[in-house]
Enzyme design. Structure first.
Site, short mmCIF file in Angstrom:
data_model
loop_
_atom_site.label_atom_id
_atom_site.label_comp_id
_atom_site.label_asym_id
_atom_site.label_seq_id
_atom_site.Cartn_x
_atom_site.Cartn_y
_atom_site.Cartn_z
N HIS A 82 0.85 -1.19 0.00
CA HIS A 82 0.00 0.00 0.00
C HIS A 82 0.88 1.24 0.00
O HIS A 82 1.88 1.31 0.70
CB HIS A 82 -0.90 0.01 1.25
CG HIS A 82 -1.98 1.03 1.17
ND1 HIS A 82 -3.17 0.80 0.52
CD2 HIS A 82 -2.05 2.30 1.63
CE1 HIS A 82 -3.93 1.88 0.59
NE2 HIS A 82 -3.27 2.81 1.26
N ASP A 161 -13.88 3.64 8.70
CA ASP A 161 -12.80 4.36 8.01
C ASP A 161 -13.38 5.10 6.80
O ASP A 161 -13.02 6.24 6.53
CB ASP A 161 -11.70 3.40 7.55
CG ASP A 161 -10.73 4.10 6.61
OD1 ASP A 161 -10.08 5.06 7.06
OD2 ASP A 161 -10.67 3.74 5.42
N SER A 183 -6.16 4.73 9.47
CA SER A 183 -7.01 4.57 8.29
C SER A 183 -6.44 3.50 7.37
O SER A 183 -7.14 2.56 6.98
CB SER A 183 -7.10 5.93 7.58
OG SER A 183 -7.59 5.78 6.28
N1 URA Z 1 -4.83 6.58 2.41
C1 URA Z 1 -5.75 6.11 3.29
O1 URA Z 1 -6.33 5.05 3.12
N2 URA Z 1 -6.02 6.85 4.39
C2 URA Z 1 -5.41 8.03 4.65
O2 URA Z 1 -5.69 8.62 5.66
C3 URA Z 1 -4.46 8.52 3.70
C4 URA Z 1 -4.18 7.78 2.60
#
Ligand code: URA
Length: 442
Positions: A82, A161, A183
Site C-alpha cells: 500500500h 474508516d 485509516s
Molecule cells: N490513504 C488512506 O487510506 N487513508 C489516509 O488517511 C491517507 C491515505
C-alpha cells in the site's frame, strides 16, 4: 456516551482511554454520533495528536466496525502493498500481478484519487469494462483461482474508516500521522494478510511532506501491523517529483502495462522491484538476490503481463489492452510542451501536476464527480536534466483547447529551469522495519 466531553478532553490535550475509543467508533458506525461532533473531534486529534495507545485503540475500533477476510484455507502467503499516495504512482498496477506471478496471493484493496493524488481504482477503471467493486466472496474466489484481485474498499471492510475518510477530506484533517496510520492499517489488516509492504512517500507531493514525519508515519504503521501479527516493512520513497512519466488515469495504466512488458521508465521499475523483493521476502523467500531474479524472470518471460490479463478478464475488463494499449481511452486533444528557457531542470513539482490533472477532469472535486480517464501529462523532463530552449519536455492530454491551456499553465508552474544543481530526494531513501531503519537499502 457523552461525546462533547470526549471532544473537550481531546481538545485540551488529554488522552482518551482505549475503551472510550472503541465505544466511540462503535457508536459512530451505528449512526449514533453526528458528523459535526466527529468533525470537531477529528480537528482536536489533528491539533493535539494521539498517543500510541490511543492510535491502536482507534484502529481496533475501526476494524471492529467491519469484517475480516480469511485466506488461511489457501495455504499460501498472503501479502499486499500500500502506498500513502502520490502523483504518477502506478506501482500497484505492475506489482500486484508481478507478485502474483511469483506465487504470492495478493488481495489488493486500493482507493480512489484523493486531493492532488491519483488512485489505483481510477487507473484500473480506465481499462474498458474493468470492475473494482467485487464482493468479498468474489475476491476470495479470484485470489484462489489466479492469485490476485484488485478491488475497492467493500462495505464490509472498516466501514468507519470510509465514513471518517470522507469527513476528513472535507474538514482539512487528512494530513495527520495517527489518522493516516489508523485509516490505512484498518483496511490492510482486515485483508487477513501474512505480510504487508508500505510505500511511504516523502517530499512535496506526499500528504506528509516532512521526511522526519514520514518516518514517524512508517514506524507507526509498522508497530500497528506487527502488534497485530502482520509482519510489516516500509520503504520511504521520493515524491518530490512524479513517479515515472505518465500522470493521469489511462496514461498511467498504459505506462504500467509498459512496465509489465519490461519497457517502462527506470524509476518505476526500481520502486516496483524493490517493493516486490520485500513482498517475496515476506512470503518466505530467504534470499534477496534470488527474490529480485524471480521478479525479473516473471517480467521477462511475460508471466507477469499474462497474470495482469487474467486479472483484467476476471474483473470484466478488456485484456487485449495489455497487448494493444491503444485500446485504452484516448484524449481528444494532445499538445507537446516545450522548454521556455535553457539550463538545468531544478524541479518538477508533483502537487501542481496532480492538481492540474484533477482540474482537467481526471480527478474529483466532489465525491460524486465522474472522472475523465483520458486527461493528464506525459512528462519526460527530470530534475537534474540539462535542457535547451524549445526542447520538448512533456505532452499534454486534454478534452479540449481549454484543458490544454490549463495543462500548459500547470507545466509552466511545475517545471522550474534555471542555473545551479537540482537536489532531488533519493528514489528509495530507507527501509524501515520493526528492527530499525536501514539506509541505503540493502
Ligand atoms: N490513504 C488512506 O487510506 N487513508 C489516509 O488517511 C491517507 C491515505
Amino acid at each position: 456516551m457523552f461525546v462533547p466531553g470526549l471532544i473537550e478532553r481531546k481538545r485540551d490535550g488529554s488522552a482518551l482511554s482505549p475503551g472510550e475509543w472503541r465505544e466511540l467508533m462503535g457508536a459512530y458506525a451505528a449512526g449514533q454520533v453526528p458528523d459535526y461532533q466527529m468533525s470537531a473531534l477529528l480537528m482536536a486529534i489533528f491539533l493535539k495528536g494521539l498517543t500510541r495507545e490511543e492510535t491502536a485503540a482507534l484502529l481496533d475500533g475501526m476494524m471492529a466496525s467491519g469484517s475480516r477476510l480469511d485466506f488461511s484455507a489457501l495455504g499460501k502467503p498472503v501479502v499486499d502493498k500500500h502506498s500513502t499516495g502520490g502523483v504518477g504512482d502506478k506501482v500497484s498496477l505492475v506489482l500486484a500481478p508481478l507478485a502474483a506471478a511469483c506465487g504470492v496471493a495478493v488481495p489488493m484493496m486500493s482507493g480512489r484519487g484523493l486531493g492532488h493524488t491519483g488512485g489505483t481504482l481510477d487507473k484500473l477503471e480506465s481499462i474498458p469494462g474493468f470492475r473494482t467493486n467485487l464482493s468479498l466472496e468474489e475476491t476470495r474466489a479470484q485470489v484462489d483461482a489466479i492469485g490476485c484481485a484488485m478491488i475497492g474498499q467493500t462495505p464490509e471492510i472498516a466501514p468507519v474508516d470510509k465514513k471518517l475518510y470522507a469527513l476528513r477530506d472535507v474538514t482539512a484533517t487528512v494530513e495527520c500521522v495517527p489518522l493516516i496510520a489508523a485509516s490505512i492499517m484498518s483496511k490492510k489488516l482486515a485483508e487477513g494478510l501474512t505480510g504487508l509492504v508500505l510505500d511511504v512517500k516523502q517530499g512535496s507531493g506526499a500528504f506528509i511532506t516532512d521526511p522526519e514525519r514520514s518516518l514517524t508515519l512508517a514506524r507507526t504503521m509498522i508497530e500497528l501491523g506487527e502488534d497485530r501479527g502482520c509482519p510489516t516493512v516500509a520503504l520511504l520513497t521520493a515524491m518530490d517529483r512524479p513517479l515515472g512519466r505518465a500522470c493521469g488515469n489511462a496514461l498511467e495504466a498504459e505506462e504500467a502495462i509498459m512496465g509489465l512488458r519490461g519497457e517502462g521508465p527506470e524509476d518505476l521499475k526500481d520502486v516496483t522491484l524493490a517493493e516486490g523483493v520485500e513482498m517475496l521476502l515476506l512470503a518466505g523467500e530467504k534470499d534477496r538476490a534470488r527474490a529480485r531474479r524471480r521478479l525479473e524472470e516473471a517480467l521477462a518471460s511475460g508471466k507477469a503481463a499474462e497474470t495482469f490479463q487474467k486479472i483484467i478478464a476476471a474483473q470484466g475488463g478488456d485484456p487485449r489492452c495489455v497487448d494493444d494499449p491503444s485500446l485504452l481511452p484516448q484524449a481528444e486533444a494532445v499538445e507537446v510542451y516545450y522548454a521556455r528557457g535553457a539550463g538545468t531542470v531544478l524541479r518538477v513539482e508533483p502537487r501542481a501536476i496532480g492538481r492540474a490533472v484533477v482540474e482537467m477532469g481526471g480527478g474529483r472535486r466532489k465525491v460524486e464527480d465522474a472522472v475523465d480517464p483520458t486527461v493528464g501529462f506525459v512528462i519526460t523532463a527530470r530534475p537534474g536534466q540539462t535542457v535547451h530552449m524549445s526542447e520538448p519536455l512533456a505532452s499534454i492530454f486534454a478534452r479540449d483547447a481549454a484543458g490544454i491551456e490549463l495543462g500548459r499553465r500547470a507545466l509552466d508552474a511545475a517545471i522550474e529551469i534555471g542555473e545551479g544543481k537540482a537536489a532531488p530526494l533519493p528514489l528509495i531513501a530507507a527501509r524501515v522495519t520493526a528492527k530499525g531503519v536501514e539506509k541505503p537499502i540493502p
